[in-house]
Design an enzyme around this catalytic site. Structure first.
Site, PDB file in Angstrom:
ATOM      1  N   GLU A  97      -4.592  24.145 -74.688  1.00  0.00           N
ATOM      2  CA  GLU A  97      -5.723  24.097 -75.613  1.00  0.00           C
ATOM      3  C   GLU A  97      -7.038  24.537 -74.972  1.00  0.00           C
ATOM      4  O   GLU A  97      -7.414  24.049 -73.907  1.00  0.00           O
ATOM      5  CB  GLU A  97      -5.871  22.681 -76.159  1.00  0.00           C
ATOM      6  CG  GLU A  97      -6.886  22.564 -77.280  1.00  0.00           C
ATOM      7  CD  GLU A  97      -6.585  21.381 -78.171  1.00  0.00           C
ATOM      8  OE1 GLU A  97      -5.866  21.581 -79.175  1.00  0.00           O
ATOM      9  OE2 GLU A  97      -7.046  20.267 -77.853  1.00  0.00           O
ATOM     10  N   LYS A 153     -10.556  24.034 -75.078  1.00  0.00           N
ATOM     11  CA  LYS A 153     -11.287  22.874 -75.602  1.00  0.00           C
ATOM     12  C   LYS A 153     -12.533  22.604 -74.760  1.00  0.00           C
ATOM     13  O   LYS A 153     -12.434  22.405 -73.549  1.00  0.00           O
ATOM     14  CB  LYS A 153     -10.358  21.654 -75.589  1.00  0.00           C
ATOM     15  CG  LYS A 153     -10.929  20.376 -76.148  1.00  0.00           C
ATOM     16  CD  LYS A 153      -9.849  19.299 -76.136  1.00  0.00           C
ATOM     17  CE  LYS A 153     -10.285  18.035 -76.834  1.00  0.00           C
ATOM     18  NZ  LYS A 153      -9.191  17.018 -76.859  1.00  0.00           N
ATOM     19  N   LYS A 184      -6.912  25.174 -84.376  1.00  0.00           N
ATOM     20  CA  LYS A 184      -6.949  23.715 -84.333  1.00  0.00           C
ATOM     21  C   LYS A 184      -8.211  23.257 -85.052  1.00  0.00           C
ATOM     22  O   LYS A 184      -9.325  23.428 -84.566  1.00  0.00           O
ATOM     23  CB  LYS A 184      -6.963  23.246 -82.873  1.00  0.00           C
ATOM     24  CG  LYS A 184      -6.918  21.730 -82.678  1.00  0.00           C
ATOM     25  CD  LYS A 184      -5.511  21.199 -82.782  1.00  0.00           C
ATOM     26  CE  LYS A 184      -5.459  19.718 -82.415  1.00  0.00           C
ATOM     27  NZ  LYS A 184      -5.732  19.481 -80.968  1.00  0.00           N
ATOM     28  N   GLU A 226       1.082  17.539 -88.269  1.00  0.00           N
ATOM     29  CA  GLU A 226       0.783  16.460 -87.326  1.00  0.00           C
ATOM     30  C   GLU A 226       0.878  15.083 -87.975  1.00  0.00           C
ATOM     31  O   GLU A 226       0.325  14.846 -89.053  1.00  0.00           O
ATOM     32  CB  GLU A 226      -0.620  16.652 -86.759  1.00  0.00           C
ATOM     33  CG  GLU A 226      -1.013  15.591 -85.738  1.00  0.00           C
ATOM     34  CD  GLU A 226      -2.381  15.852 -85.155  1.00  0.00           C
ATOM     35  OE1 GLU A 226      -2.505  16.793 -84.337  1.00  0.00           O
ATOM     36  OE2 GLU A 226      -3.336  15.125 -85.519  1.00  0.00           O
ATOM     37  N   ASN A 261       0.853  13.070 -82.584  1.00  0.00           N
ATOM     38  CA  ASN A 261      -0.382  12.841 -81.843  1.00  0.00           C
ATOM     39  C   ASN A 261      -0.349  11.431 -81.267  1.00  0.00           C
ATOM     40  O   ASN A 261      -0.356  10.448 -82.020  1.00  0.00           O
ATOM     41  CB  ASN A 261      -1.595  13.029 -82.744  1.00  0.00           C
ATOM     42  CG  ASN A 261      -2.871  13.225 -81.946  1.00  0.00           C
ATOM     43  OD1 ASN A 261      -2.981  12.746 -80.814  1.00  0.00           O
ATOM     44  ND2 ASN A 261      -3.836  13.903 -82.520  1.00  0.00           N
ATOM     45  N   GLU A 269       1.560  15.516 -78.486  1.00  0.00           N
ATOM     46  CA  GLU A 269       0.147  15.856 -78.338  1.00  0.00           C
ATOM     47  C   GLU A 269      -0.636  14.661 -77.801  1.00  0.00           C
ATOM     48  O   GLU A 269      -0.388  13.529 -78.186  1.00  0.00           O
ATOM     49  CB  GLU A 269      -0.456  16.240 -79.699  1.00  0.00           C
ATOM     50  CG  GLU A 269       0.317  17.275 -80.490  1.00  0.00           C
ATOM     51  CD  GLU A 269      -0.235  17.418 -81.900  1.00  0.00           C
ATOM     52  OE1 GLU A 269      -1.415  17.084 -82.127  1.00  0.00           O
ATOM     53  OE2 GLU A 269       0.513  17.833 -82.790  1.00  0.00           O
ATOM     54  N   SER A 270      -1.590  14.930 -76.928  1.00  0.00           N
ATOM     55  CA  SER A 270      -2.585  13.962 -76.441  1.00  0.00           C
ATOM     56  C   SER A 270      -2.015  13.012 -75.381  1.00  0.00           C
ATOM     57  O   SER A 270      -0.859  12.596 -75.434  1.00  0.00           O
ATOM     58  CB  SER A 270      -3.180  13.130 -77.582  1.00  0.00           C
ATOM     59  OG  SER A 270      -3.827  13.965 -78.520  1.00  0.00           O
TER      60      SER A 270
END
Length: 286
Positions: free
Chosen positions: A63, A65, A125, A174, A195, A245-246
């Site tokens: 990502e 970011k 995103k 998601e 997530n 994710e995350s």
């Protein structure tokens, strides 16, 4: 009002400023044809290894970011094109580009700049609540979009997923909990993102992916097929590819997620905070 509600309210104000028009699948297909150079986001995730001898490698959506509502500015020396090139050189399968300006200091223009600089498929995103944002995604260079179940009705989720899929975009759907996963499965997505960060509380727990991977097995009768191994043939079309994710910071985190069935990971913060982005990418994907 939690942070997710706040973001959605801001997004509603932004969407009102878009040109008024009805978007049909044909409009999106035309935009895709006009842009040209199709890049297969889903195939890149399902076949991440350049060398077939290394089929255990997990796919990485790296990502681009700069900031987040919870952390503020994450990458002070932020150059989206430089970061994207480093991700590509290190072996990322796809890129995620944050385009929300107010809360993540992203930009749609980053999509255009990055697409001109790298060959990897790109995910827009953002917080999509209107079909006009899907057209935007195509026009600015995205090959895939994110649909967050928590901010959409069942009707919106089905409509946006259908429009994007018919146009040739990949869709990462998601979810955060069991109820959202059940809602997502009704539209038969090819990609489900779990997530591990609760967008209402911002608490992170990798066990979220483990729990929902087990639920996915119960609902579909087929275990999520990671890139660890392929038994009884390649069954990935029978079950959505699971994207964790995350909260992913170490190689041990990746092994844990891959073991429960994640075929891909989406990582931003732990990569852009790293002085040597390439080294961190190679550490995570092994």
């Amino acid at each position: 009002m939690n942070i997710l509600d706040t973001i959605v309210e801001q997004k509603k104000r932004e969407v009102v400023q878009l040109p008024t028009r009805l978007i049909a699948a044909g409009d999106l297909r035309d935009a895709m044809l006009e842009r040209g150079e199709p890049r297969d986001f889903l195939a890149a995730l399902r076949n991440p290894s350049r060398d077939t001898q290394h089929a255990t490698r997990i796919a990485l959506i790296a990502e681009v970011k700069k900031a987040s509502p919870s952390m503020g500015v994450i990458c002070k020396d932020f150059d989206p094109v430089r970061i994207a090139k480093e991700y590509e050189a290190a072996g990322a399968s796809c890129l995620s580009v944050l385009t929300d300006e107010t809360f993540f200091q992203g930009s749609l223009d980053y999509l255009r700049q990055i697409r001109a600089a790298v060959k990897l498929p790109l995910l827009r995103k953002d917080f999509i609540i209107d079909e006009r944002q899907i057209l935007e995604a195509i026009e600015w260079g995205a090959d895939a979009i994110l649909l967050i179940v928590a901010i959409l009705t069942d009707a919106q989720l089905a409509k946006f997923h259908s429009l994007a899929s018919e146009a040739g975009l990949a869709v990462l759907v998601e979810v955060h909990d069991e109820e959202e996963l059940d809602r997502a499965l009704k539209i038969s997505p090819s990609l489900i993102g779990v997530n591990n960060r609760n967008l209402k509380t911002f608490k992170v727990d990798l066990a979220t992916t483990e729990k929902l991977a087990a639920m996915l097995l119960r609902r579909t009768g087929v275990a999520p097929v990671s890139n660890l191994k392929k038994e009884n043939g390649d069954r990935r079309d029978a079950c959505p590819t699971l994207v964790a994710e995350s909260g992913i910071h170490t190689r041990e985190d990746v092994k844990r997620l891959q073991k429960c069935g994640a075929g891909a990971i989406l990582v931003g913060e732990s990569l852009v905070k790293q002085g040597d982005i390439g080294a961190k990418v190679r550490e995570l994907i092994g």
